[in-house]
Design an enzyme around this catalytic site. Structure first.
Site, PDB file in Angstrom:
ATOM      1  N   ILE A 203       0.882  -1.163   0.000  1.00  0.00           N
ATOM      2  CA  ILE A 203       0.000   0.000   0.000  1.00  0.00           C
ATOM      3  C   ILE A 203       0.922   1.216   0.000  1.00  0.00           C
ATOM      4  O   ILE A 203       1.480   1.595   1.030  1.00  0.00           O
ATOM      5  CB  ILE A 203      -0.912   0.021   1.239  1.00  0.00           C
ATOM      6  CG1 ILE A 203      -1.610  -1.339   1.415  1.00  0.00           C
ATOM      7  CG2 ILE A 203      -1.930   1.144   1.139  1.00  0.00           C
ATOM      8  CD1 ILE A 203      -2.487  -1.757   0.272  1.00  0.00           C
ATOM      9  N   LYS A 237      11.262   5.084  11.900  1.00  0.00           N
ATOM     10  CA  LYS A 237      10.554   6.335  12.160  1.00  0.00           C
ATOM     11  C   LYS A 237      11.530   7.437  12.546  1.00  0.00           C
ATOM     12  O   LYS A 237      12.509   7.204  13.249  1.00  0.00           O
ATOM     13  CB  LYS A 237       9.524   6.123  13.268  1.00  0.00           C
ATOM     14  CG  LYS A 237       8.448   5.097  12.913  1.00  0.00           C
ATOM     15  CD  LYS A 237       7.678   4.651  14.141  1.00  0.00           C
ATOM     16  CE  LYS A 237       6.774   3.479  13.805  1.00  0.00           C
ATOM     17  NZ  LYS A 237       6.135   2.899  15.007  1.00  0.00           N
ATOM     18  N   GLU A 289       0.798  -4.591  11.769  1.00  0.00           N
ATOM     19  CA  GLU A 289       1.415  -5.414  12.798  1.00  0.00           C
ATOM     20  C   GLU A 289       1.034  -4.883  14.168  1.00  0.00           C
ATOM     21  O   GLU A 289       0.459  -3.793  14.291  1.00  0.00           O
ATOM     22  CB  GLU A 289       2.943  -5.424  12.659  1.00  0.00           C
ATOM     23  CG  GLU A 289       3.606  -4.066  12.855  1.00  0.00           C
ATOM     24  CD  GLU A 289       5.107  -4.106  12.632  1.00  0.00           C
ATOM     25  OE1 GLU A 289       5.616  -5.125  12.138  1.00  0.00           O
ATOM     26  OE2 GLU A 289       5.767  -3.112  12.954  1.00  0.00           O
ATOM     27  N   ARG A 293       4.718  -3.991  23.233  1.00  0.00           N
ATOM     28  CA  ARG A 293       5.633  -3.320  24.154  1.00  0.00           C
ATOM     29  C   ARG A 293       5.325  -1.831  24.161  1.00  0.00           C
ATOM     30  O   ARG A 293       4.473  -1.364  23.392  1.00  0.00           O
ATOM     31  CB  ARG A 293       7.080  -3.524  23.693  1.00  0.00           C
ATOM     32  CG  ARG A 293       7.278  -3.102  22.232  1.00  0.00           C
ATOM     33  CD  ARG A 293       8.707  -3.116  21.791  1.00  0.00           C
ATOM     34  NE  ARG A 293       8.854  -2.984  20.347  1.00  0.00           N
ATOM     35  CZ  ARG A 293       8.787  -1.861  19.659  1.00  0.00           C
ATOM     36  NH1 ARG A 293       8.539  -0.712  20.286  1.00  0.00           N
ATOM     37  NH2 ARG A 293       8.941  -1.833  18.355  1.00  0.00           N
ATOM     38  N   ARG A 339      13.142  12.412  17.015  1.00  0.00           N
ATOM     39  CA  ARG A 339      14.184  11.532  17.539  1.00  0.00           C
ATOM     40  C   ARG A 339      15.551  12.135  17.236  1.00  0.00           C
ATOM     41  O   ARG A 339      15.868  12.424  16.073  1.00  0.00           O
ATOM     42  CB  ARG A 339      14.083  10.146  16.907  1.00  0.00           C
ATOM     43  CG  ARG A 339      12.741   9.466  17.118  1.00  0.00           C
ATOM     44  CD  ARG A 339      12.775   8.035  16.616  1.00  0.00           C
ATOM     45  NE  ARG A 339      11.461   7.410  16.698  1.00  0.00           N
ATOM     46  CZ  ARG A 339      11.249   6.103  16.631  1.00  0.00           C
ATOM     47  NH1 ARG A 339      12.276   5.280  16.473  1.00  0.00           N
ATOM     48  NH2 ARG A 339      10.026   5.600  16.708  1.00  0.00           N
TER      49      ARG A 339
END
Length: 455
Positions: A203, A237, A289, A293, A339
């Site tokens: 996709i 990411k 998915e 965690r 990040r």
């Protein structure tokens, strides 16, 4: 409540867990490798114990040494953080056998949802939409060619036991398939000890939307809204935000309801994330998915929901009910996370370990948080992930959050190592990002080619 927990991790997530535990009145045990003897999490914990040499397989992945450390220190529970053993069902099962609470879902659920093929099958049973793909494991290139012809190109090859962007390849045509399959399979075998693959229709372009869920042992499951994680490089990411500008009220209700349904179907307990791909052209979304965690990007959800996810994890593991019900959860404003990595974006993002000679972290004002394990004089070891900090901001609206992030990144000053701070500043200032006009193809196909031209 637990008297003492062991944190089976390092870096900023270990620091984050130690702080949450301390606010709950829970004692903490840090583990460390010889390379992390002077790490911040070692200094902050009530106790610290060395579990091996620098190599992860001999320390942070050494189950026997970690469990021995828990027994020796009298820790009643182990929080795995993210990465390392956080999604390892064998470790969770060993904890159960030793009567040490694993702060996460059961080994059975981890097996069910951690394996992507099993997870797809369970989501089909639950009535959650999934992308067209292979029915089971794919082990040979001949199988892969046959299935790809049936599904139609382009496709995604994914490691069944994968995560963190490992064992994934995009394939546009049959000529690319065999070398891509062999490379992805070898990478998966090296990373996870399992070379089983599966194939999905790609996709693309798409929005990467994930929904944070919490479940307790009493059967309560809630969601804490969605995050947009579409800004990625090599399936990793780079920047996340909540809520997503690509989702309206109706679609938001549909996608969060699907995430709750998915978690309820597997009787999920603790914090988890259901990840979806959204085809903006059709408005359809597909299960990708589940991460069993806490996520790196959990702080953006904490900002918009007001729920401390790590504290909830500890309370849930202790047998407590969720502290909030779905009707109590309200969402306010907009949050963004960048990040910060010790890497050189101008040199293909090569890692940049070394000693931090001077450090100034942005501060001041409402709605700014920096999660980090750095300090001036700290030497970043070359053995682990390059992420050294996360800058998270919250504003009354997206524009305010964007401006606050720009201000924070301008203040961020690290000397002694190269970081991606300037790269993140350019990204957060890009007109497409400011307008919310991006998808999973944007960073690699649009932003990076222009960014790399600058030099």
């Amino acid at each position: 409540m637990f008297n003492k927990i062991l944190i089976a991790n390092r870096g900023e997530i270990a620091v984050r867990i130690i702080r949450a535990a301390r606010e709950l009145g829970v004692g903490t045990v840090a583990i460390y490798s010889t390379a992390d003897r002077d790490a911040l999490h070692v200094h902050l914990a009530d106790e610290a114990i060395c579990v091996g040499p620098a190599r992860s397989t001999e320390s942070y992945l050494n189950m026997n040494n970690i469990l021995s450390a828990a027994v020796a220190t009298g820790a009643q529970a182990i929080h795995p953080g993210f990465g390392f053993l956080s999604e390892n069902s064998k470790f969770a099962r060993l904890c159960e056998e030793m009567n040490i609470k694993f702060i996460g879902p059961s080994a059975k659920v981890m097996d069910m949802m951690g394996d992507k093929i099993n997870a797809r099958a369970e989501m089909i049973k639950a009535g959650v939409p999934v992308t067209p793909g292979s029915e089971g494991e794919v082990h040979t290139t001949d199988e892969a060619v046959k299935i790809a012809e049936e599904i139609g190109y382009p496709i995604m090859l994914k490691a069944s036991a994968g995560g963190g962007g490992k064992g994934i390849r995009k394939v546009n045509n049959v000529e690319e398939l065999v070398p891509a399959f062999e490379a992805a399979q070898a990478e998966a075998q090296a990373a996870f000890g399992n070379g089983a693959m599966f194939i999905e229709r790609m996709i693309f372009p798409a929005r990467h939307i994930e929904v944070q869920i919490l479940g307790d042992s009493q059967g309560n499951v809630i969601h804490l809204g969605e995050r947009d994680c579409s800004l990625q490089r090599n399936n990793q990411k780079v920047l996340e935000e909540s809520p997503s500008v690509a989702i309206g009220h109706t679609l938001r209700n549909e996608i969060t309801a699907a995430a709750v349904k998915a978690a309820q179907h597997v009787s999920y307990e603790n914090a988890g994330t259901i990840e979806f791909l959204l085809d903006e052209s059709s408005g359809k979304f597909y299960f990708m998915e589940m991460n069993t965690r806490v996520q790196v990007e959990h702080p953006v959800t904490e900002f918009v929901s007001g729920v401390d996810i790590v504290k909830e994890q500890i309370r849930i593991a202790n047998g407590n009910e969720l502290s909030v019900k779905q009707e109590d959860v309200t969402f306010s404003g907009h949050a963004i996370e960048c990040r910060i990595n010790a890497e050189n974006p101008k040199f293909n993002f090569a890692p940049s370990p070394g000693k931090i000679t001077n450090l100034f972290l942005p501060s001041g004002g409402v709605g700014l948080r920096v999660d980090s394990a750095m300090y001036s004089g700290y030497s970043i070891p070359p053995y682990y992930d390059s992420m050294i900090a996360k800058v998270i901001v919250h504003g009354e609206n997206r524009f305010e959050a964007l401006m606050k992030m720009q201000r924070a990144l301008l203040e961020f000053d690290v000397e002694g190592v190269i970081t991606n701070v300037d790269f993140q500043l350019e990204l957060i200032s890009d007109p497409h990002v400011v307008a919310g006009d991006y998808d999973t193809s944007f960073l690699g196909n649009v932003f990076l080619p222009e960014y790399q031209k600058e030099d």
